[in-house]
Design an enzyme around this catalytic site. Structure first.
Site, mmCIF file in Angstrom:
data_model
loop_
_atom_site.group_PDB
_atom_site.id
_atom_site.type_symbol
_atom_site.label_atom_id
_atom_site.label_comp_id
_atom_site.label_asym_id
_atom_site.label_seq_id
_atom_site.Cartn_x
_atom_site.Cartn_y
_atom_site.Cartn_z
ATOM 1 C CD GLU A 179 -2.532 1.584 2.520
ATOM 2 O OE1 GLU A 179 -2.595 0.684 3.368
ATOM 3 O OE2 GLU A 179 -3.157 2.653 2.581
ATOM 4 C CG ASP A 234 6.744 13.951 17.274
ATOM 5 O OD1 ASP A 234 5.810 13.742 16.511
ATOM 6 O OD2 ASP A 234 7.244 15.076 17.482
ATOM 7 C CB CYS A 275 15.500 25.147 24.220
ATOM 8 S SG CYS A 275 15.349 23.429 23.700
ATOM 9 N N GLY A 313 11.238 15.230 14.321
ATOM 10 C CA GLY A 313 11.572 13.918 14.852
ATOM 11 C C GLY A 313 12.275 13.047 13.842
ATOM 12 C CG ASP A 320 6.794 8.688 14.642
ATOM 13 O OD1 ASP A 320 7.714 9.524 14.671
ATOM 14 O OD2 ASP A 320 5.611 8.991 14.427
#
Lengths: 454, 452
Positions: free
Chosen positions: B70, B140, B150, B193, B138
């Site tokens: 896919e 992030d 920060c 990320g 993943d």
């Protein structure tokens, strides 16, 4: 059909005796119709007991004891051979009963696997080794030289679990890590270059994985046979029994709101205060406060609300009104979130009507940073739990009882106590499902309203 | 600048020579993207990768393989097209060029062609189901908001980016040394990320349950927003994986960089967060007392964060505390601030979609380029080529005959070369070997049955 191998016989000439069958094929026995049903019901009592124990968040040792007690109480005969027959027959009857849908298969598979695990565990180590060889596993024990080379790491793993590595445990099997998922997940093995070093007292994980995958495949096959032939052939005899057996023992289905069907958006704040269990009340308050919830929270609360009787359009309106206030514009909401909500209601994708989460599922969830879902009795710190209970109006003495239950990992008992305190009436059944909490609560409130009106 | 002008700018740049080449305004739009897909996006490499050797001539190649994968596109107006499949590199390339997707996601390989899934749906049984998928991760930076001061949200700067760098180091080492995987691709996600693709055959065929086990192996973070202690490390010693991550990566990073970078102990508000993690109230109180008093008499030459950290360690690790198990608390603090935070759901399920490498992030205009895990310290997200920069570089080079390797003239060249040499080529080599050896085993089996 083949004669099921009974270990007692196969090992006639020596000492190893195990009565734990692997259920490779159905026993070629004649079974009386009453026994067909009776045996199955007895076995179901055991499986159901394990299932309840798991959903109450019991510790593994407690479940193991529970399982063996239930087994003794329901499955034992004076004659050991009859035990084996009953074991086999009941297992294969329940395969028929529980092969018929994905949901049933999943439940049966995990309960039978759990049962097998505890029974295997209680066998002697000779019997365990004999059972292992039944599976024809290709794994060899780690050689001395190799053992020495990784010994430091193995000691380290053992100590990380609060155990010490005894010389007697020095038999290790080297297996592909995929075969021992549960040991990998708990970091209970040393893994190197794709191989896990499994200690003798952990081989149950290897065997259970095998058992589970055999049974899983077998259930699919049984289902095919059932739909293609058995159901029709047995329609006057076994089919009614089989169909009745599973419904009598599965918990109620909360995916369709029942008694107090349909709530509307305007009542929802009021109802959340009076009748939501803490897990849902917390999520609900958070979404009102932050106008946002991460995925896990949206699922847990969203499906609960569906079970409570919020219609799909109302659900869309509810989430949209909240989310649109903050991060997400109305347009982005329609694109990114609406699909999921409609999906939960079976209006998109596979069109499965998803069921609301049970306590077990909520308790076992693993909320991370920024998440608010999960079971407060398990996932809150004591301070936060105390504050939350106080906000629900639970008196300080009861709060301590609740905290105590939570500390001992009786999360559902903690929730039941809370329910009783908030409603001022007892809840003998115990809380097993957030939607059950809701329904019980509504029953009590309505009867109170009713009596006041009279 | 109005939209028209932007487009004029683009026209100029195409027509005019190198003199005016610098006139590509920043930004991200369909016109820029069309040129990128036309001249720079490595279509053929992506197709090669996704074929895993099955596009070869060998009799054991699975010709249906690539067609069951896919792809999904997000178009300009957030129109989302799922379940697309392609049987050849040119089909893929033409579709991308024609539809000009703002985002390309890659999904699993299904049992049947996903584009024809409805045809199979009628037959009842669950034939349409994912059968293979890279093991993906993943990470992030937004999940680190409670430990970085920060930036917040999607912003990222050079002060907090190193959190991603050490995440790469920890996970990459474990994937290779512990799990024995070899074909691992790290990609910058374009904004905030990193993504990781583990592509070994064994990894692609993992079940959901096995994926979840690996994700859990990596998980130390427990508890949600409502529990104070987020990391809990029980046991007498750390598991070898955690111990290695701690001594080789986390500890050094925390003490040498993060402490001072993020000023973790400089103000009361910040050090309170750390003191809260100490289970023994008296130790925490003692430290608090010292830090409140000594505010003025700060030792000028030493960083206050480092000084206080040494004091905290001393308080927790001094002889009498050792027995009480407070020592572990130092490790717990370091883990809380530095240990990788994975998005677990992405890794656990085969059918999660993940953005393809070499896409361009619409918000930043930056290309999702591969990151070399062996040199990840050098990776600078603010220097990743942007769409407009690439187009500028293309212009500067003028028109050339061979349209093949246009990226060579741009700063994307390095990334494509790296993708090929350190990921794609070794991967395809081992795919070939796998196909060859499975074929030989089959032949052997066939022979055996014949002779029997």
């Amino acid at each position: 059909m083949q004669v099921v191998r009974c270990h007692r016989i196969s090992s006639s000439n020596d000492v190893v005796v195990s009565t734990l069958p692997l259920y490779r094929s159905a026993p070629p026995l004649e079974v009386r119709l009453e026994d067909f049903e009776l045996f199955a019901v007895d076995r179901l009592r055991v499986l159901k007991g394990i299932s309840d124990g798991l959903s109450r968040g019991k510790k593994p040792e407690e479940i193991a004891k529970l399982a063996m007690d239930l087994w003794k109480a329901n499955m034992r005969y004076p004659q050991a051979t009859e035990d084996v027959n009953k074991d086999n027959i009941s297992h294969f009857v329940l395969r028929l009963v529980y092969c018929r849908t994905e949901e049933l298969r999943k439940w049966f598979l995990s309960m039978e696997t759990a049962l097998f695990r505890y029974r295997f565990h209680s066998e002697s180590s000779e019997a365990q080794r004999a059972l292992m060889s039944e599976f024809n596993l290709p794994y060899k024990a780690v050689s001395n030289a190799e053992f020495e080379s990784v010994k430091d790491k193995l000691v380290q793993v053992a100590r990380s679990m609060g155990q010490t590595l005894l010389p007697a445990d020095a038999i290790f099997y080297k297996v592909p890590f995929e075969e021992v998922s549960e040991l990998v997940a708990g970091r209970r093995v040393f893994i190197h270059k794709g191989h896990a070093y499994v200690a003798m007292n952990q081989v149950v994980s290897i065997v259970v994985t095998q058992f589970r995958s055999h049974l899983s495949k077998a259930l699919i096959l049984t289902n095919r046979k059932w739909t293609s032939t058995i159901r029709e052939q047995e329609k006057d005899r076994l089919t009614p029994i089989v169909e009745a057996l599973c419904t009598s023992y599965l918990g109620p289905d909360y995916s369709q709101p029942k008694e107090f069907a349909e709530i509307s958006i305007k009542d929802i704040d009021q109802i959340a205060k009076t009748s939501f269990p803490l897990c849902m009340r917390h999520l609900f308050e958070k979404v009102r406060e932050d106008h946002h919830l991460k995925h896990g929270g949206r699922m847990q609360l969203g499906l609960f609300l569906k079970g409570v009787g919020l219609k799909v359009d109302d659900a869309l309106a509810f989430w949209k009104a909240e989310f649109a206030q903050k991060v997400v514009g109305a347009e982005r909401f329609d694109k990114e979130y609406a699909y999921n909500i409609r999906h939960n209601y079976g209006r998109e994708g596979k069109r499965t009507d998803y069921t609301p989460y049970s306590c077990q599922k909520v308790i076992l969830s693993t909320p991370g940073v920024g998440d608010h879902h999960g079971c407060p009795y398990r996932h809150f710190s004591e301070e936060n739990l105390r504050a939350a209970l106080a906000r629900m109006g639970v008196g300080s003495r009861i709060v301590e009882d609740v905290i105590d239950k939570a500390r001992n990992r009786h999360y559902q008992l903690a929730c039941t106590l809370t329910f009783e305190a908030v409603h001022g009436s007892s809840c003998d059944a115990g809380i097993n499902h957030p939607n059950q909490y809701f329904i019980e609560s509504q029953k009590i409130l309505q009867s109170k309203n009713g009596s006041m009106a009279q | 600048m109005t939209k028209d002008e932007v487009e004029n700018g683009r026209d100029d740049m195409l027509i005019d020579g190198p003199e005016q080449a610098n006139a590509v305004p920043d930004g991200f739009n369909a016109n820029y993207l069309r040129i990128y897909y036309g001249k720079l996006f490595p279509h053929a490499d992506i197709f090669k990768w996704m074929s895993y050797g099955n596009d070869g001539k060998h009799p054991a190649c699975d010709k249906s393989y690539i067609g069951r994968r896919e792809f999904s596109f997000t178009l300009e107006n957030d129109i989302y097209i799922r379940f697309q499949s392609f049987n050849s590199a040119s089909e893929l390339e033409n579709s991308i060029k024609e539809k000009c997707p703002f985002k390309i996601d890659i999904g699993p390989v299904y049992s049947v062609d996903p584009a024809k899934r409805h045809a199979y749906a009628q037959s009842g049984d669950n034939v349409f189901t994912p059968v293979e998928r890279e093991l993906v991760f993943d990470i992030d930076i937004t999940d680190y908001d409670d430990v970085r001061y920060c930036c917040t949200g999607a912003d990222v700067c050079l002060e907090c980016w190193p959190l991603m760098t050490i995440a790469i180091k920890v996970i990459d080492t474990a994937l290779r040394d512990d799990f024995g995987f070899n074909h691992i691709l790290w990609v910058y996600s374009g904004r905030r990320g990193v993504h990781c693709w583990v592509c070994d055959g064994k990894a692609r065929r993992l079940t959901n349950e096995q994926r979840a086990a690996i994700a859990d192996y990596f998980r130390v973070y427990q508890g949600n927003e409502n529990s104070n202690k987020k990391i809990s490390l029980p046991g007498h010693v750390l598991h070898p994986f955690l111990a290695r991550s701690y001594t080789e990566v986390l500890k050094g990073f925390f003490e040498a960089k993060l402490l001072s970078n993020q000023n973790l102990l400089s103000s009361e508000e910040r050090y309170e967060k750390i003191l809260e993690m100490i289970p023994d109230g008296s130790v925490a109180a003692e430290l608090r007392g010292r830090w409140q008093e000594k505010k003025r008499s700060s030792m000028l030459k030493n960083d206050i964060n480092v000084v206080r950290w040494e004091q905290l360690k001393h308080a927790l690790q001094s002889g009498k505390q050792k027995a009480q198990g407070l020592r572990r608390c130092v490790e717990e603090i370091v883990f809380s601030f530095t240990y990788p935070r994975l998005d677990m759901e992405v890794s656990k399920h085969m059918n999660h979609l993940l953005k393809a490498p070499f896409c361009v992030h619409p918000k930043t205009g930056r290309v999702c380029v591969p990151i070399d895990p062996n040199n990840c310290d050098e990776f600078d997200p603010t220097k990743v080529p942007t769409l407009s920069q690439l187009l500028e570089e293309l212009n500067r080079g003028g028109l050339r005959q061979d349209a093949e390797d246009e990226w060579d003239r741009t700063s994307l060249g390095e990334s494509v070369t790296f993708f090929r040499s350190s990921f794609l080529h070794p991967l395809l080599k081992s795919c070939k070997e796998e196909i060859e050896s499975s074929y030989n085993t089959k032949l052997q089996q066939a022979k055996n049955t014949l002779s029997w």
